[in-house]
Design an enzyme around this catalytic site. Structure first.
Site, mmCIF file in Angstrom:
data_model
loop_
_atom_site.group_PDB
_atom_site.id
_atom_site.type_symbol
_atom_site.label_atom_id
_atom_site.label_comp_id
_atom_site.label_asym_id
_atom_site.label_seq_id
_atom_site.Cartn_x
_atom_site.Cartn_y
_atom_site.Cartn_z
ATOM 1 N N LYS A 170 40.639 -6.413 -36.870
ATOM 2 C CA LYS A 170 41.171 -5.367 -36.359
ATOM 3 C C LYS A 170 41.352 -5.451 -34.760
ATOM 4 O O LYS A 170 40.283 -5.563 -33.900
ATOM 5 C CB LYS A 170 40.272 -3.885 -36.452
ATOM 6 C CG LYS A 170 40.889 -2.716 -35.864
ATOM 7 C CD LYS A 170 40.128 -1.692 -35.564
ATOM 8 C CE LYS A 170 39.879 -1.402 -34.116
ATOM 9 N NZ LYS A 170 41.072 -1.448 -33.069
ATOM 10 N N GLU A 216 29.236 -9.529 -28.913
ATOM 11 C CA GLU A 216 29.471 -9.685 -27.714
ATOM 12 C C GLU A 216 29.668 -8.891 -26.957
ATOM 13 O O GLU A 216 30.746 -8.108 -27.115
ATOM 14 C CB GLU A 216 30.588 -10.945 -27.627
ATOM 15 C CG GLU A 216 30.313 -12.213 -28.353
ATOM 16 C CD GLU A 216 29.162 -12.960 -27.994
ATOM 17 O OE1 GLU A 216 28.527 -12.952 -26.994
ATOM 18 O OE2 GLU A 216 28.862 -13.933 -28.697
ATOM 19 N N CYS A 241 34.466 -9.826 -19.321
ATOM 20 C CA CYS A 241 32.976 -9.523 -19.323
ATOM 21 C C CYS A 241 32.270 -10.399 -18.493
ATOM 22 O O CYS A 241 30.877 -10.042 -18.196
ATOM 23 C CB CYS A 241 32.838 -9.660 -20.855
ATOM 24 S SG CYS A 241 33.273 -11.358 -21.304
ATOM 25 N N GLU A 272 29.054 -1.507 -15.396
ATOM 26 C CA GLU A 272 30.200 -2.662 -15.613
ATOM 27 C C GLU A 272 31.751 -1.684 -15.034
ATOM 28 O O GLU A 272 31.861 -0.759 -15.808
ATOM 29 C CB GLU A 272 30.342 -2.967 -17.016
ATOM 30 C CG GLU A 272 31.356 -3.938 -17.209
ATOM 31 C CD GLU A 272 31.683 -4.234 -18.705
ATOM 32 O OE1 GLU A 272 31.582 -3.679 -19.696
ATOM 33 O OE2 GLU A 272 31.700 -5.686 -18.998
HETATM 34 P P1 NAD Z 1 35.699 -1.179 -26.668
HETATM 35 O O1 NAD Z 1 34.377 -1.440 -27.073
HETATM 36 O O2 NAD Z 1 36.259 0.151 -26.230
HETATM 37 O O3 NAD Z 1 36.598 -1.569 -28.025
HETATM 38 C C1 NAD Z 1 36.596 -2.943 -28.545
HETATM 39 C C2 NAD Z 1 36.993 -2.749 -30.029
HETATM 40 O O4 NAD Z 1 36.417 -1.729 -30.732
HETATM 41 C C3 NAD Z 1 38.625 -2.125 -30.032
HETATM 42 O O5 NAD Z 1 39.092 -2.814 -30.987
HETATM 43 C C4 NAD Z 1 38.257 -0.625 -30.497
HETATM 44 O O6 NAD Z 1 39.334 -0.082 -31.106
HETATM 45 C C5 NAD Z 1 37.052 -0.785 -31.176
HETATM 46 N N1 NAD Z 1 36.537 0.516 -31.493
HETATM 47 C C6 NAD Z 1 36.350 1.573 -30.458
HETATM 48 N N2 NAD Z 1 35.783 2.585 -30.939
HETATM 49 C C7 NAD Z 1 34.902 2.397 -32.319
HETATM 50 C C8 NAD Z 1 34.188 2.851 -33.072
HETATM 51 N N3 NAD Z 1 33.647 3.873 -32.990
HETATM 52 N N4 NAD Z 1 34.025 2.004 -34.025
HETATM 53 C C9 NAD Z 1 34.335 0.956 -34.398
HETATM 54 N N5 NAD Z 1 35.153 0.263 -33.418
HETATM 55 C C10 NAD Z 1 35.681 1.019 -32.545
HETATM 56 O O7 NAD Z 1 35.946 -2.395 -25.698
HETATM 57 P P2 NAD Z 1 37.059 -2.684 -24.635
HETATM 58 O O8 NAD Z 1 37.412 -1.746 -23.887
HETATM 59 O O9 NAD Z 1 38.333 -3.210 -25.818
HETATM 60 O O10 NAD Z 1 36.931 -4.069 -24.279
HETATM 61 C C11 NAD Z 1 36.229 -4.138 -22.992
HETATM 62 C C12 NAD Z 1 34.845 -4.255 -23.174
HETATM 63 O O11 NAD Z 1 34.576 -5.639 -23.886
HETATM 64 C C13 NAD Z 1 33.994 -4.551 -21.840
HETATM 65 O O12 NAD Z 1 32.526 -3.944 -22.080
HETATM 66 C C14 NAD Z 1 33.622 -6.154 -21.924
HETATM 67 O O13 NAD Z 1 32.770 -6.429 -21.210
HETATM 68 C C15 NAD Z 1 33.547 -6.365 -23.454
HETATM 69 N N6 NAD Z 1 33.951 -7.875 -23.717
HETATM 70 C C16 NAD Z 1 32.810 -8.641 -23.818
HETATM 71 C C17 NAD Z 1 33.145 -10.036 -23.980
HETATM 72 C C18 NAD Z 1 31.929 -10.772 -24.575
HETATM 73 O O14 NAD Z 1 32.281 -12.065 -24.938
HETATM 74 N N7 NAD Z 1 30.798 -10.398 -24.277
HETATM 75 C C19 NAD Z 1 34.565 -10.579 -23.825
HETATM 76 C C20 NAD Z 1 35.649 -9.487 -23.589
HETATM 77 C C21 NAD Z 1 35.208 -8.302 -23.518
#
Ligand code: NAD
Length: 499
Positions: A191, A267, A302, A401
């Site tokens: 997804k 992650e 991130c 963050e």
């Molecule tokens: P997010 O957590 O909002 O969304 C990530 C994914 O989760 C999306 O596909 C979203 O649709 C899905 N999602 C949202 N609500 C959900 C739920 N209730 N149940 C299941 N899935 C759900 O994150 P984002 O805004 O897309 O990305 C930014 C975040 O990701 C930042 O916190 C960043 O630090 C982190 N990030 C971490 C890494 C790493 O490798 N550590 C890499 C990239 C981004």
């Protein structure tokens, strides 16, 4: 990969074909409900196209297809060398579609073409290829038993993996998951983030061309709260792999507990420190790296080093250099290769970041560079690179963050103070250290609790090195390297009596 001109990229953008259907059981399909959602270009605010809005019914069918493909062995029991061949073909097809993928990613995410066309697409292909190469080279083991027994310790694919992806590096995050999941013989349901599904949907189409058998790679698109939750709660998914926010990560652990105790690999977020000590030999180079570390990808990264901890003896001199180097980080049309920074992902996220800037000023930090929305006439969501001086560890901009181009500058007294400030966070993803005193570098590297520590550079390592976080930056997970392959396998002991 050399860059094309803005005009050439705009021409590709004007004729690029959008993939908008989900991939389920080897077929490109609309959602069962026929519902769609609009994806927009954050650099202009204009709508791009409509994408299949899947729901729990689509997820169920995709999981069923993935399970069937896993159980009948069409991929899981294929000779690893054959899986390798198909995945290497997939990587080559990605390379052949380089410019189209790069432009799609720009249109969907507002990220600069200068990065995507020189890095992301090739690294996506390289990541798939690297894990593919491992498929027929990993060996199992025989333990040292007596003559009456033979014990084999073998790894087997886990089964069906649900992969939930973020919007900040759509292609790359997909590849970091898909490479080891598929090379290890699993079937998967992916997804992508709702805001950036276009390149994953294009990869889905290309996977069919590459010969990945039907049902092995499924892609569903739509809301996290609906299909993300459906994947998390599904009783027939064995592993959930996730990159995204710590907040959503917590929900995934709950889903696992409430359903089938699926393995959860995560992650998550970061609030990464960058420590600069007085014996850094080349301050200009260090300032260049520090600026790249925080502003690269508009800070939507991130590992962004959003906390700069400078030793008091060099603070003023070094900060002046950082401000000077920041001027090179120009913001503009992400399809134009001259710009290092594009737009933020969407309006509401831009407003969140601007809110943090206001908060920093209200808390008494000193705004010394940037601080505003810019290029409003484009209809897009752009923010200037921003630097705050005189930040104290208790301020919100030093703790949360921000996920935007905002640098918080703190001052440390000595090495122990630097370690203590660096570790004063719930996160532990990445840290950078700038010092040419080897003993000090070693002490700092060991003292800072983070999954990756880069020394005299800003780097996440390469595909050979594990990537993941300590503390609330991750959960039992490493992307990249052979560690990634292992986490998508089960460890089995076969104990035989020899008679
Ligand atoms: P997010 O957590 O909002 O969304 C990530 C994914 O989760 C999306 O596909 C979203 O649709 C899905 N999602 C949202 N609500 C959900 C739920 N209730 N149940 C299941 N899935 C759900 O994150 P984002 O805004 O897309 O990305 C930014 C975040 O990701 C930042 O916190 C960043 O630090 C982190 N990030 C971490 C890494 C790493 O490798 N550590 C890499 C990239 C981004």
């Amino acid at each position: 990969m050399s860059l094309l001109t803005k005009e050439q990229y705009e021409k590709i953008a004007s004729s690029v074909k959008f993939s908008t259907k989900a991939l389920i059981n080897g077929k490109l399909v609309d959602s069962i409900s026929r519902k769609t959602y609009i994806t927009a270009n954050p650099a202009t605010g204009q709508n791009i196209t409509k994408i299949a809005a899947c729901d729990v019914n689509d997820v169920n069918i995709a999981v069923e297809a993935a399970r069937k493909s896993f159980e009948d062995g069409r991929w899981s029991k294929m000779a690893p060398s054959k899986r390798k061949e198909i995945l290497l073909n997939f990587a080559e097809i990605i390379r052949k579609n380089h410019d189209e993928l790069a432009v799609l990613e720009v249109l969907d995410s507002g990220r600069p073409i200068a990065d995507i066309a020189t890095m992301d697409v090739e690294e996506t292909a390289a990541s798939i290829a690297w894990h593919a190469e491992a498929a027929d080279k990993l060996e199992d083991s025989i333990t040292s038993t007596g003559p009456d027994n033979l014990s084999l310790v073998v790894r087997e694919p886990v089964g069906v993996v649900g992969a939930i992806l973020p919007w900040n590096f759509p292609l790359l995050m997909a590849a970091w998951k898909l490479g080891p999941i598929l090379a290890s013989g699993n079937s998967t349901i992916v997804k992508p983030a709702k805001l950036t599904s276009l390149t994953m949907l294009k990869l889905a189409e290309l996977s069919l061309e590459a010969g990945i058998p039907e049902g092995v790679l499924n892609v569903v698109t739509g809301s996290g709260a609906i299909i993300g939750e459906a994947i998390g709660m599904h009783q027939d998914i064995d592993v959930l792999t996730f990159t995204g926010s710590t907040e959503v990560g917590r929900k995934l652990l709950e889903y696992s507990g409430q359903s089938n105790l699926k393995r959860v690999l995560m992650e998550l977020g970061g609030k990464n420190p960058c420590v600069v000590m007085p014996d850094v030999a080349d301050m200009d180079y260090a300032a260049e790296q520090v600026v790249a570390a925080v502003f690269w990808n508009m800070g939507e990264n991130c590992t962004s080093n959003s906390r700069l901890i400078i030793h008091k003896d060099i603070k003023d001199k070094f900060l002046a250099k950082v401000i000077e180097k920041s001027k090179e980080w120009n913001v503009g049309n992400p399809l134009d290769p001259q710009f290092k920074l594009g737009s933020m992902i969407e309006k509401s996220h831009m407003e969140t970041v601007l809110g943090y800037i206001k908060k920093g000023e209200a808390e008494g930090a000193k705004l010394v560079y940037g601080g505003h929305q810019t290029l409003t006439e484009t209809g897009g969501y752009y923010i200037e690179p921003t630097i705050f001086d005189d930040v104290t560890p208790d301020m919100v901009i030093a703790r949360e963050e921000i996920f935007g181009p905002v640098l918080a500058v703190l001052t440390c007294e000595d090495e122990a103070d630097a370690i203590s400030m660096a570790n004063d966070t719930v996160y532990g993803l990445h840290a950078s250290i700038f010092s040419d005193n080897t003993n000090q570098v070693y002490r700092l590297s060991r003292g800072i609790r983070a999954g990756t520590v880069s020394v005299n550079c800003f780097s996440e390592g390469d595909i050979t090195t594990p990537f993941g976080g300590f503390k609330q930056s991750g959960f039992f997970s490493r992307d990249k390297s052979l560690w990634a392959n292992r986490q998508y396998t089960e460890l089995k002991t076969i104990w035989m009596a020899i008679r």
